[in-house]
Scaffold this motif. Structure first.
Motif, PDB file in Angstrom:
ATOM      1  N   LEU A   1      -4.567  -4.599  -0.917  1.00 41.05           N
ATOM      2  CA  LEU A   1      -3.211  -4.549  -1.465  1.00 41.05           C
ATOM      3  C   LEU A   1      -2.905  -3.168  -2.031  1.00 41.05           C
ATOM      4  O   LEU A   1      -1.772  -2.684  -1.944  1.00 41.05           O
ATOM      5  CB  LEU A   1      -3.035  -5.613  -2.552  1.00 41.05           C
ATOM      6  N   ARG A   2      -3.919  -2.529  -2.594  1.00 39.50           N
ATOM      7  CA  ARG A   2      -3.728  -1.173  -3.101  1.00 39.50           C
ATOM      8  C   ARG A   2      -3.484  -0.191  -1.953  1.00 39.50           C
ATOM      9  O   ARG A   2      -2.697   0.757  -2.082  1.00 39.50           O
ATOM     10  CB  ARG A   2      -4.963  -0.742  -3.905  1.00 39.50           C
ATOM     11  N   VAL A   3      -4.138  -0.418  -0.815  1.00 40.11           N
ATOM     12  CA  VAL A   3      -3.927   0.439   0.352  1.00 40.11           C
ATOM     13  C   VAL A   3      -2.471   0.385   0.799  1.00 40.11           C
ATOM     14  O   VAL A   3      -1.822   1.421   0.988  1.00 40.11           O
ATOM     15  CB  VAL A   3      -4.858   0.032   1.515  1.00 40.11           C
ATOM     16  N   VAL A   4      -1.927  -0.813   0.983  1.00 32.64           N
ATOM     17  CA  VAL A   4      -0.549  -0.916   1.475  1.00 32.64           C
ATOM     18  C   VAL A   4       0.445  -0.403   0.437  1.00 32.64           C
ATOM     19  O   VAL A   4       1.508   0.116   0.789  1.00 32.64           O
ATOM     20  CB  VAL A   4      -0.206  -2.365   1.905  1.00 32.64           C
ATOM     21  N   GLU A   5       0.082  -0.516  -0.848  1.00 35.70           N
ATOM     22  CA  GLU A   5       0.938   0.046  -1.897  1.00 35.70           C
ATOM     23  C   GLU A   5       1.001   1.566  -1.778  1.00 35.70           C
ATOM     24  O   GLU A   5       2.083   2.166  -1.842  1.00 35.70           O
ATOM     25  CB  GLU A   5       0.414  -0.349  -3.276  1.00 35.70           C
ATOM     26  N   LYS A   6      -0.139   2.191  -1.600  1.00 33.06           N
ATOM     27  CA  LYS A   6      -0.172   3.652  -1.472  1.00 33.06           C
ATOM     28  C   LYS A   6       0.600   4.132  -0.252  1.00 33.06           C
ATOM     29  O   LYS A   6       1.194   5.209  -0.271  1.00 33.06           O
ATOM     30  CB  LYS A   6      -1.627   4.139  -1.390  1.00 33.06           C
ATOM     31  N   LEU A   7       0.581   3.337   0.804  1.00 26.82           N
ATOM     32  CA  LEU A   7       1.258   3.722   2.043  1.00 26.82           C
ATOM     33  C   LEU A   7       2.746   3.390   2.031  1.00 26.82           C
ATOM     34  O   LEU A   7       3.457   3.711   2.983  1.00 26.82           O
ATOM     35  CB  LEU A   7       0.586   3.028   3.228  1.00 26.82           C
ATOM     36  N   HIS A   8       3.213   2.731   0.974  1.00 19.02           N
ATOM     37  CA  HIS A   8       4.616   2.323   0.852  1.00 19.02           C
ATOM     38  C   HIS A   8       5.018   1.357   1.969  1.00 19.02           C
ATOM     39  O   HIS A   8       6.159   1.388   2.451  1.00 19.02           O
ATOM     40  CB  HIS A   8       5.548   3.536   0.855  1.00 19.02           C
ATOM     41  N   LEU A   9       4.083   0.489   2.366  1.00 19.19           N
ATOM     42  CA  LEU A   9       4.450  -0.536   3.329  1.00 19.19           C
ATOM     43  C   LEU A   9       5.292  -1.599   2.624  1.00 19.19           C
ATOM     44  O   LEU A   9       5.055  -1.937   1.461  1.00 19.19           O
ATOM     45  CB  LEU A   9       3.211  -1.171   3.954  1.00 19.19           C
ATOM     46  N   ARG A  10       6.280  -2.081   3.318  1.00 18.31           N
ATOM     47  CA  ARG A  10       7.250  -3.022   2.771  1.00 18.31           C
ATOM     48  C   ARG A  10       6.711  -4.441   2.856  1.00 18.31           C
ATOM     49  O   ARG A  10       6.313  -4.919   3.914  1.00 18.31           O
ATOM     50  CB  ARG A  10       8.547  -2.880   3.570  1.00 18.31           C
ATOM     51  N   GLY A  11       6.714  -5.173   1.747  1.00 20.29           N
ATOM     52  CA  GLY A  11       6.293  -6.564   1.756  1.00 20.29           C
ATOM     53  C   GLY A  11       7.320  -7.447   2.428  1.00 20.29           C
ATOM     54  O   GLY A  11       8.515  -7.320   2.187  1.00 20.29           O
ATOM     55  N   GLU A  12       6.845  -8.350   3.307  1.00 15.68           N
ATOM     56  CA  GLU A  12       7.757  -9.207   4.060  1.00 15.68           C
ATOM     57  C   GLU A  12       7.490 -10.693   3.849  1.00 15.68           C
ATOM     58  O   GLU A  12       8.056 -11.529   4.553  1.00 15.68           O
ATOM     59  CB  GLU A  12       7.675  -8.869   5.559  1.00 15.68           C
TER      60      GLU A  12
END
Length: 217
Positions: free
Chosen positions: A147-158
Protein backbone atom coordinates in the motif's frame (compact mmCIF):
# COMPACT_ATOMS: atom_id res chain seq x y z
CA UNK A 1 3.93 0.32 -30.11
CA UNK A 2 7.65 -0.39 -29.69
CA UNK A 3 8.42 -3.70 -27.96
CA UNK A 4 11.98 -4.86 -27.46
CA UNK A 5 13.03 -8.08 -25.77
CA UNK A 6 15.32 -8.74 -24.00
CA UNK A 7 14.84 -5.50 -22.10
CA UNK A 8 16.98 -3.76 -19.48
CA UNK A 9 15.83 -0.73 -17.48
CA UNK A 10 18.20 1.22 -15.21
CA UNK A 11 18.20 3.87 -12.54
CA UNK A 12 21.68 4.22 -11.04
CA UNK A 13 22.41 1.10 -8.95
CA UNK A 14 18.99 -0.38 -9.74
CA UNK A 15 18.78 -2.62 -12.83
CA UNK A 16 15.73 -4.48 -14.12
CA UNK A 17 16.61 -7.27 -16.54
CA UNK A 18 15.41 -10.69 -17.67
CA UNK A 19 16.26 -13.63 -15.47
CA UNK A 20 19.20 -15.60 -16.85
CA UNK A 21 20.22 -19.24 -16.47
CA UNK A 22 23.02 -18.23 -14.15
CA UNK A 23 20.47 -16.62 -11.78
CA UNK A 24 19.05 -19.99 -10.75
CA UNK A 25 21.04 -20.47 -7.55
CA UNK A 26 20.50 -16.87 -6.41
CA UNK A 27 16.80 -16.97 -7.28
CA UNK A 28 16.17 -20.26 -5.48
CA UNK A 29 18.10 -19.03 -2.43
CA UNK A 30 16.04 -15.82 -2.35
CA UNK A 31 12.78 -17.73 -2.48
CA UNK A 32 13.87 -20.14 0.27
CA UNK A 33 15.15 -17.37 2.53
CA UNK A 34 12.00 -15.31 2.05
CA UNK A 35 9.43 -18.13 2.11
CA UNK A 36 7.69 -16.95 5.30
CA UNK A 37 7.97 -13.29 4.28
CA UNK A 38 6.30 -13.90 0.89
CA UNK A 39 3.77 -16.58 1.89
CA UNK A 40 0.89 -14.20 2.82
CA UNK A 41 1.09 -12.50 -0.58
CA UNK A 42 1.89 -15.39 -2.94
CA UNK A 43 -0.88 -16.50 -5.30
CA UNK A 44 -1.93 -20.14 -4.93
CA UNK A 45 -3.86 -22.64 -7.03
CA UNK A 46 -7.30 -23.39 -5.48
CA UNK A 47 -7.05 -27.02 -6.66
CA UNK A 48 -3.39 -27.83 -6.13
CA UNK A 49 -2.34 -25.46 -3.36
CA UNK A 50 1.00 -23.69 -3.31
CA UNK A 51 2.86 -24.61 -6.50
CA UNK A 52 6.09 -22.76 -7.26
CA UNK A 53 7.32 -23.76 -10.73
CA UNK A 54 10.99 -24.75 -11.01
CA UNK A 55 13.22 -21.84 -12.01
CA UNK A 56 13.90 -23.24 -15.49
CA UNK A 57 10.17 -23.64 -16.20
CA UNK A 58 9.39 -20.18 -14.86
CA UNK A 59 12.12 -18.63 -16.97
CA UNK A 60 11.15 -20.44 -20.20
CA UNK A 61 7.49 -19.52 -19.82
CA UNK A 62 8.36 -15.91 -19.06
CA UNK A 63 10.69 -15.68 -22.06
CA UNK A 64 8.03 -17.02 -24.38
CA UNK A 65 5.41 -14.55 -23.17
CA UNK A 66 7.91 -11.70 -23.18
CA UNK A 67 8.85 -12.28 -26.81
CA UNK A 68 5.15 -12.12 -27.66
CA UNK A 69 4.82 -8.82 -25.81
CA UNK A 70 2.23 -10.11 -23.34
CA UNK A 71 4.51 -10.07 -20.29
CA UNK A 72 7.55 -8.22 -18.94
CA UNK A 73 9.21 -10.53 -16.35
CA UNK A 74 12.22 -8.70 -14.92
CA UNK A 75 14.61 -9.48 -12.11
CA UNK A 76 15.28 -6.67 -9.63
CA UNK A 77 19.06 -6.32 -9.36
CA UNK A 78 20.69 -3.88 -6.92
CA UNK A 79 24.44 -3.33 -7.00
CA UNK A 80 24.81 -6.48 -9.09
CA UNK A 81 22.81 -8.75 -6.76
CA UNK A 82 19.40 -10.26 -7.50
CA UNK A 83 16.92 -8.93 -4.93
CA UNK A 84 13.48 -9.79 -6.29
CA UNK A 85 11.26 -9.67 -9.34
CA UNK A 86 8.76 -7.35 -11.00
CA UNK A 87 6.36 -8.46 -13.70
CA UNK A 88 3.85 -6.73 -15.94
CA UNK A 89 1.29 -9.37 -16.94
CA UNK A 90 -0.98 -9.79 -18.64
CA UNK A 91 -0.33 -7.00 -21.13
CA UNK A 92 -3.42 -6.46 -23.25
CA UNK A 93 -3.64 -4.52 -26.51
CA UNK A 94 -6.52 -3.55 -28.77
CA UNK A 95 -9.17 -1.34 -27.17
CA UNK A 96 -7.90 -1.98 -23.61
CA UNK A 97 -4.14 -1.35 -23.81
CA UNK A 98 -3.61 -2.18 -20.15
CA UNK A 99 -1.19 -4.09 -17.94
CA UNK A 100 -1.21 -5.45 -14.40
CA UNK A 101 1.90 -5.04 -12.27
CA UNK A 102 3.14 -7.46 -9.61
CA UNK A 103 6.36 -7.59 -7.60
CA UNK A 104 8.23 -9.15 -4.69
CA UNK A 105 11.42 -8.16 -2.90
CA UNK A 106 13.92 -9.73 -0.53
CA UNK A 107 12.99 -8.85 3.05
CA UNK A 108 16.48 -7.48 3.69
CA UNK A 109 15.96 -4.97 0.86
CA UNK A 110 12.42 -3.92 1.77
CA UNK A 111 11.73 -0.39 2.96
CA UNK A 112 14.49 1.23 0.93
CA UNK A 113 12.38 2.53 -1.93
CA UNK A 114 13.61 -0.11 -4.39
CA UNK A 115 10.18 -1.44 -5.36
CA UNK A 116 8.61 1.99 -6.05
CA UNK A 117 11.56 2.88 -8.29
CA UNK A 118 11.34 -0.45 -10.09
CA UNK A 119 7.60 -0.05 -10.58
CA UNK A 120 8.05 3.51 -11.86
CA UNK A 121 10.64 2.34 -14.40
CA UNK A 122 8.29 -0.34 -15.71
CA UNK A 123 5.24 1.95 -15.80
CA UNK A 124 7.16 4.60 -17.73
CA UNK A 125 8.35 1.96 -20.20
CA UNK A 126 4.82 0.63 -20.68
CA UNK A 127 3.46 4.11 -21.35
CA UNK A 128 6.30 5.60 -23.36
CA UNK A 129 7.56 2.62 -25.38
CA UNK A 130 4.72 0.10 -25.59
CA UNK A 131 1.75 2.43 -25.99
CA UNK A 132 -0.06 1.06 -22.93
CA UNK A 133 -2.82 3.33 -21.64
CA UNK A 134 -3.52 1.97 -18.14
CA UNK A 135 -1.46 0.16 -15.49
CA UNK A 136 -3.14 -1.55 -12.56
CA UNK A 137 -1.91 -2.95 -9.25
CA UNK A 138 -4.03 -5.09 -6.91
CA UNK A 139 -3.10 -5.20 -3.22
CA UNK A 140 -4.45 -7.14 -0.25
CA UNK A 141 -5.79 -4.64 2.33
CA UNK A 142 -3.45 -6.18 4.94
CA UNK A 143 -0.32 -5.57 2.86
CA UNK A 144 0.90 -2.31 4.38
CA UNK A 145 4.21 -2.35 2.51
CA UNK A 146 2.55 -2.66 -0.90
CA UNK A 147 0.00 0.00 0.00
CA UNK A 148 2.92 2.31 0.67
CA UNK A 149 4.30 1.54 -2.80
CA UNK A 150 1.10 2.57 -4.60
CA UNK A 151 0.88 5.66 -2.39
CA UNK A 152 4.36 6.77 -3.42
CA UNK A 153 3.51 6.19 -7.07
CA UNK A 154 0.28 8.23 -6.78
CA UNK A 155 -1.80 5.37 -8.11
CA UNK A 156 -5.51 6.12 -7.87
CA UNK A 157 -7.62 3.90 -5.61
CA UNK A 158 -10.58 2.35 -7.42
CA UNK A 159 -12.21 0.25 -4.72
CA UNK A 160 -12.33 -3.32 -3.45
CA UNK A 161 -12.64 -6.54 -5.43
CA UNK A 162 -14.20 -9.21 -3.25
CA UNK A 163 -12.52 -12.66 -3.34
CA UNK A 164 -10.52 -11.50 -6.33
CA UNK A 165 -7.41 -13.71 -6.23
CA UNK A 166 -6.55 -17.03 -4.56
CA UNK A 167 -3.68 -16.13 -2.23
CA UNK A 168 -2.09 -18.07 0.64
CA UNK A 169 -4.67 -20.83 0.39
CA UNK A 170 -7.92 -18.85 0.16
CA UNK A 171 -9.86 -16.38 -1.99
CA UNK A 172 -8.78 -12.93 -0.83
CA UNK A 173 -10.16 -9.43 -1.23
CA UNK A 174 -7.92 -7.00 -3.12
CA UNK A 175 -7.86 -3.25 -3.40
CA UNK A 176 -7.42 -1.92 -6.92
CA UNK A 177 -5.09 0.95 -7.82
CA UNK A 178 -4.43 2.32 -11.30
CA UNK A 179 -2.78 5.05 -13.32
CA UNK A 180 -3.35 6.09 -16.93
CA UNK A 181 -1.02 7.68 -19.44
CA UNK A 182 -2.90 10.97 -19.50
CA UNK A 183 -2.53 11.30 -15.72
CA UNK A 184 1.20 11.67 -16.35
CA UNK A 185 1.01 13.81 -19.46
CA UNK A 186 -2.56 15.22 -19.64
CA UNK A 187 -1.84 17.31 -22.73
CA UNK A 188 -1.11 14.14 -24.71
CA UNK A 189 -4.12 12.05 -23.73
CA UNK A 190 -5.06 9.48 -26.33
CA UNK A 191 -1.67 9.41 -28.06
CA UNK A 192 0.54 6.36 -28.00
CA UNK A 193 3.75 7.60 -29.60
CA UNK A 194 6.58 7.34 -27.05
CA UNK A 195 7.66 10.92 -27.66
CA UNK A 196 4.31 12.16 -26.38
CA UNK A 197 4.60 10.74 -22.87
CA UNK A 198 7.87 12.32 -21.83
CA UNK A 199 9.62 9.04 -21.04
CA UNK A 200 10.32 8.75 -17.32
CA UNK A 201 7.40 10.78 -15.94
CA UNK A 202 6.46 8.49 -13.03
CA UNK A 203 10.07 7.92 -12.03
CA UNK A 204 10.94 11.62 -12.20
CA UNK A 205 8.02 12.48 -9.94
CA UNK A 206 8.89 9.71 -7.50
CA UNK A 207 12.55 10.74 -7.24
CA UNK A 208 11.58 14.36 -6.71
CA UNK A 209 9.32 13.46 -3.76
CA UNK A 210 11.31 10.51 -2.39
CA UNK A 211 15.06 10.71 -3.12
CA UNK A 212 16.42 7.13 -3.22
CA UNK A 213 18.10 5.54 -0.25
CA UNK A 214 21.83 5.39 -1.02
CA UNK A 215 22.92 3.25 1.91
CA UNK A 216 25.24 0.37 0.92
CA UNK A 217 23.52 -2.99 0.42
Amino acid sequence: MVHTWPLTLRDRELVLRPLQRRDRAAYDALRRRNAAWLRPWDATDPEHGRVQPPFATLRRWGERQARAGTMLPLGIVVDGRLRGQITAAPILYGPQRCATLGYWIDRESAGRGIVPRAAALVIDHLFAEMGIHRVEVTVRPENAASLRVVEKLHLRGEGLRRSAIHVDGAWRDHLVFAITAEEIRPAHAGRTDRRDHGGRGVLDRLLTEYPPDTRPT
